[in-house]
Write an enzyme that holds these catalytic residues in place. Structure first.
Site, PDB file in Angstrom:
ATOM      1  N   ASP A 142       0.827  -0.979  -0.093  1.00  0.00           N
ATOM      2  CA  ASP A 142      -0.200   0.104   0.019  1.00  0.00           C
ATOM      3  C   ASP A 142       0.849   1.206  -0.008  1.00  0.00           C
ATOM      4  O   ASP A 142       1.779   1.124   0.882  1.00  0.00           O
ATOM      5  CB  ASP A 142      -0.723  -0.038   1.270  1.00  0.00           C
TER       6      ASP A 142
ATOM      7  N   TYR B  42     -13.741  13.547  -5.574  1.00  0.00           N
ATOM      8  CA  TYR B  42     -12.718  12.822  -6.393  1.00  0.00           C
ATOM      9  C   TYR B  42     -11.955  13.686  -7.342  1.00  0.00           C
ATOM     10  O   TYR B  42     -10.674  13.707  -7.381  1.00  0.00           O
ATOM     11  CB  TYR B  42     -13.479  11.753  -7.403  1.00  0.00           C
TER      12      TYR B  42
ATOM     13  N   ASN C 234     -13.639   9.733 -20.235  1.00  0.00           N
ATOM     14  CA  ASN C 234     -14.176   8.500 -19.787  1.00  0.00           C
ATOM     15  C   ASN C 234     -13.413   7.287 -20.558  1.00  0.00           C
ATOM     16  O   ASN C 234     -13.809   6.849 -21.552  1.00  0.00           O
ATOM     17  CB  ASN C 234     -15.567   8.325 -20.020  1.00  0.00           C
TER      18      ASN C 234
ATOM     19  N   ILE D 286     -30.866   5.297 -15.899  1.00  0.00           N
ATOM     20  CA  ILE D 286     -30.406   6.427 -16.546  1.00  0.00           C
ATOM     21  C   ILE D 286     -30.369   7.359 -15.436  1.00  0.00           C
ATOM     22  O   ILE D 286     -31.373   7.853 -14.861  1.00  0.00           O
ATOM     23  CB  ILE D 286     -31.201   6.667 -17.697  1.00  0.00           C
ATOM     24  N   PHE D 287     -29.481   7.955 -14.805  1.00  0.00           N
ATOM     25  CA  PHE D 287     -29.135   9.295 -13.638  1.00  0.00           C
ATOM     26  C   PHE D 287     -29.534  10.480 -14.387  1.00  0.00           C
ATOM     27  O   PHE D 287     -28.854  11.468 -14.600  1.00  0.00           O
ATOM     28  CB  PHE D 287     -27.719   9.190 -13.308  1.00  0.00           C
TER      29      PHE D 287
ATOM     30  N   ARG E 159     -27.457  11.782 -10.596  1.00  0.00           N
ATOM     31  CA  ARG E 159     -26.282  11.284  -9.657  1.00  0.00           C
ATOM     32  C   ARG E 159     -25.719  12.674  -9.133  1.00  0.00           C
ATOM     33  O   ARG E 159     -25.356  13.592  -9.920  1.00  0.00           O
ATOM     34  CB  ARG E 159     -25.443  10.259 -10.291  1.00  0.00           C
TER      35      ARG E 159
HETATM   36  N1  UFG Z   1     -24.511   6.687 -15.553  1.00  0.00           N
HETATM   37  C1  UFG Z   1     -26.052   6.179 -15.641  1.00  0.00           C
HETATM   38  N2  UFG Z   1     -26.193   5.132 -14.997  1.00  0.00           N
HETATM   39  C2  UFG Z   1     -25.341   4.521 -14.365  1.00  0.00           C
HETATM   40  C3  UFG Z   1     -23.889   4.630 -14.258  1.00  0.00           C
HETATM   41  C4  UFG Z   1     -23.594   5.972 -15.072  1.00  0.00           C
HETATM   42  O1  UFG Z   1     -26.767   7.064 -16.154  1.00  0.00           O
HETATM   43  O2  UFG Z   1     -25.832   3.334 -13.922  1.00  0.00           O
HETATM   44  C5  UFG Z   1     -24.323   7.959 -16.396  1.00  0.00           C
HETATM   45  C6  UFG Z   1     -23.699   9.001 -15.571  1.00  0.00           C
HETATM   46  O3  UFG Z   1     -24.544   9.761 -14.947  1.00  0.00           O
HETATM   47  C7  UFG Z   1     -22.493   9.636 -16.497  1.00  0.00           C
HETATM   48  C8  UFG Z   1     -22.294   8.652 -17.519  1.00  0.00           C
HETATM   49  O4  UFG Z   1     -23.341   7.616 -17.178  1.00  0.00           O
HETATM   50  O5  UFG Z   1     -23.364  10.684 -16.979  1.00  0.00           O
HETATM   51  C9  UFG Z   1     -21.012   8.030 -17.317  1.00  0.00           C
HETATM   52  O6  UFG Z   1     -20.639   7.388 -15.987  1.00  0.00           O
HETATM   53  P1  UFG Z   1     -19.546   6.824 -15.458  1.00  0.00           P
HETATM   54  O7  UFG Z   1     -19.829   6.524 -14.183  1.00  0.00           O
HETATM   55  O8  UFG Z   1     -19.481   5.737 -16.413  1.00  0.00           O
HETATM   56  O9  UFG Z   1     -18.375   7.484 -15.662  1.00  0.00           O
HETATM   57  P2  UFG Z   1     -18.004   9.124 -15.089  1.00  0.00           P
HETATM   58  O10 UFG Z   1     -18.449  10.195 -16.141  1.00  0.00           O
HETATM   59  O11 UFG Z   1     -19.024   9.365 -13.734  1.00  0.00           O
HETATM   60  O12 UFG Z   1     -16.390   9.171 -14.442  1.00  0.00           O
HETATM   61  C10 UFG Z   1     -15.513   8.821 -15.520  1.00  0.00           C
HETATM   62  C11 UFG Z   1     -14.587   8.291 -14.586  1.00  0.00           C
HETATM   63  C12 UFG Z   1     -13.738   9.231 -13.901  1.00  0.00           C
HETATM   64  C13 UFG Z   1     -13.608  10.512 -14.617  1.00  0.00           C
HETATM   65  C14 UFG Z   1     -14.665  10.752 -15.489  1.00  0.00           C
HETATM   66  C15 UFG Z   1     -14.275  11.913 -16.481  1.00  0.00           C
HETATM   67  O13 UFG Z   1     -14.937   7.324 -13.629  1.00  0.00           O
HETATM   68  O14 UFG Z   1     -12.718   8.780 -13.184  1.00  0.00           O
HETATM   69  O15 UFG Z   1     -15.135   9.849 -16.312  1.00  0.00           O
HETATM   70  O16 UFG Z   1     -15.376  12.429 -17.414  1.00  0.00           O
HETATM   71  F1  UFG Z   1     -13.091  11.455 -13.963  1.00  0.00           F
END
Ligand code: UFG
Length: 343
Positions: free
Chosen positions: A49, A139, A170, A207-208, A300
């Site tokens: 770690d 984050y 992403n 879908i969030f 979310r």
């Molecule tokens: N989403 C949904 N339903 C879900 C999961 C995600 O609608 O069950 C949506 C989220 O709201 C977001 C999109 O899908 O709009 C992508 O979500 P992710 O959780 O796949 O990814 P994030 O955009 O939250 O985050 C990712 C990485 C981060 C990085 C970010 C940069 O996890 O580390 O992309 O854009 F910082």
């Protein structure tokens, strides 16, 4: 030898494979809290770690480390909102340990796994590296704090320390040979969750929010293939190496003023194309041939509506050119991996 912290995790493992393919020797350091031993198929592996300074030091004593690629971090936006202290301790404080040990061991090349989350809600789309940094979740804040720490580190060691911070959008897709891929537990990312639905392992995708200011109301993201991200790390490392035989004035990090945003060693890694959540679901339906059940739920917390990269700086300076920028290719490689890993 390159040290890869978090090299058993999703992106770190792909970088390890890519480095190996290009003839680099690597040692992976990972505590396996979220990474997988099976994903470390190349180079050396040491389990431990980065909160443990003695452990990090032992790696530098055992191996002749020429540079560090630092991935060890918690990466879930949603979780960071619930447990911010966990993110600040692991992502920020532990990185300071690593930098300290590097300094003491005279290792001075550092590639940092940063994120588009440092921008928060962007003012302009596509986002350039000079846009305002105003993260809206812990984050993103923890990653920005590390970028600031790197700037400080440079002040401590201006003639020697060289770093690059790569702000990925992403990360998605899987290894083309299907050796490794995305395997988070619990999974929170959109594409693998949709593929779970396609495989019948989940009932539906939530879908969030569909009330964002976007054409179909769902969030838009820039999905970038993990292999392209891995290539970005190698290009960034080679870029730092290219300054080795030049005098200190040629350090890539010191040809700027002290303003973080003007540093030329910070690079967005994205495709420059945005896809909405609904478009990603449609692409997954096309590639898998399965109908994906969906339900719209509340937004979310911590999600900006649109994130799309301007990666011109990486194209121009690093000569980085994403090969798998097509969303269908991303989903196809993810689907191949998903069927193999979660059958
Ligand atoms: N989403 C949904 N339903 C879900 C999961 C995600 O609608 O069950 C949506 C989220 O709201 C977001 C999109 O899908 O709009 C992508 O979500 P992710 O959780 O796949 O990814 P994030 O955009 O939250 O985050 C990712 C990485 C981060 C990085 C970010 C940069 O996890 O580390 O992309 O854009 F910082």
């Amino acid at each position: 030898m390159i040290l890869i912290t978090g090299g058993a995790g999703y992106i770190g493992a792909h970088v390890n494979k890519e480095l190996h393919n290009e003839g680099y020797d690597t040692v992976v350091l990972d505590n396996l809290s979220s990474g997988h031993k099976y994903a470390v198929n190349w180079g050396e592996f040491r389990e431990g770690d980065i909160s443990n300074i003695n452990f990090i030091d032992s790696i530098f004593n055992e191996f002749d480390i020429e540079g560090v690629m630092h991935f060890a971090a918690f990466t879930s936006v949603g979780e960071s909102v619930k447990y911010p202290a966990k993110y600040f301790k692991n992502n920020y404080k532990n990185t300071l340990n690593l930098l300290k040990v590097m300094r003491e061991n005279n290792v001075n090349k550092f590639i940092f796994s940063s994120t588009a989350s440092v921008y928060g809600i962007p003012k302009n789309i596509p986002i350039t590296e000079n846009d305002i940094l105003n993260p809206i979740n812990p984050y993103g804040k923890s990653k920005l704090m590390v970028e600031l720490a790197l700037e400080r580190e440079l002040k401590l060691n201006p003639n020697n320390f060289k770093y690059s911070a790569l702000r990925y959008f992403n990360a998605s897709g899987a290894d083309i040979d299907c050796d490794i891929g995305e395997d988070h537990n619990p999974e929170t990312h959109l594409i693998p969750l949709i593929l779970d639905v396609a495989m019948g392992k989940r009932d539906k995708i939530k879908i969030f929010g569909d009330d964002y200011n976007t054409p179909d109301g769902t969030c838009i993201r820039d999905y970038i293939h993990v292999k392209d991200i891995a290539q970005g790390h190698i290009k960034a490392f080679e870029y730092l190496n290219s300054f080795d035989n030049l005098d200190s004035n040629s350090n890539p990090n010191t040809n700027s003023n002290s303003n973080l945003n003007s540093l030329t060693n910070i690079f967005n890694l994205g495709n420059g194309n945005g896809f909405s959540v609904k478009e990603v679901i449609e692409t997954c339906e096309k590639i898998t041939g399965e109908e994906i059940k969906k339900e719209v739920v509340d937004r979310r917390e911590g999600d900006p509506s649109i994130l799309i990269a301007d990666s011109k700086r990486a194209f121009d300076i690093l000569n980085w050119d994403p090969e798998y920028s097509d969303l269908e290719k991303i989903v196809e490689t993810s689907w191949n991996w998903h069927k193999k890993c979660f059958k």
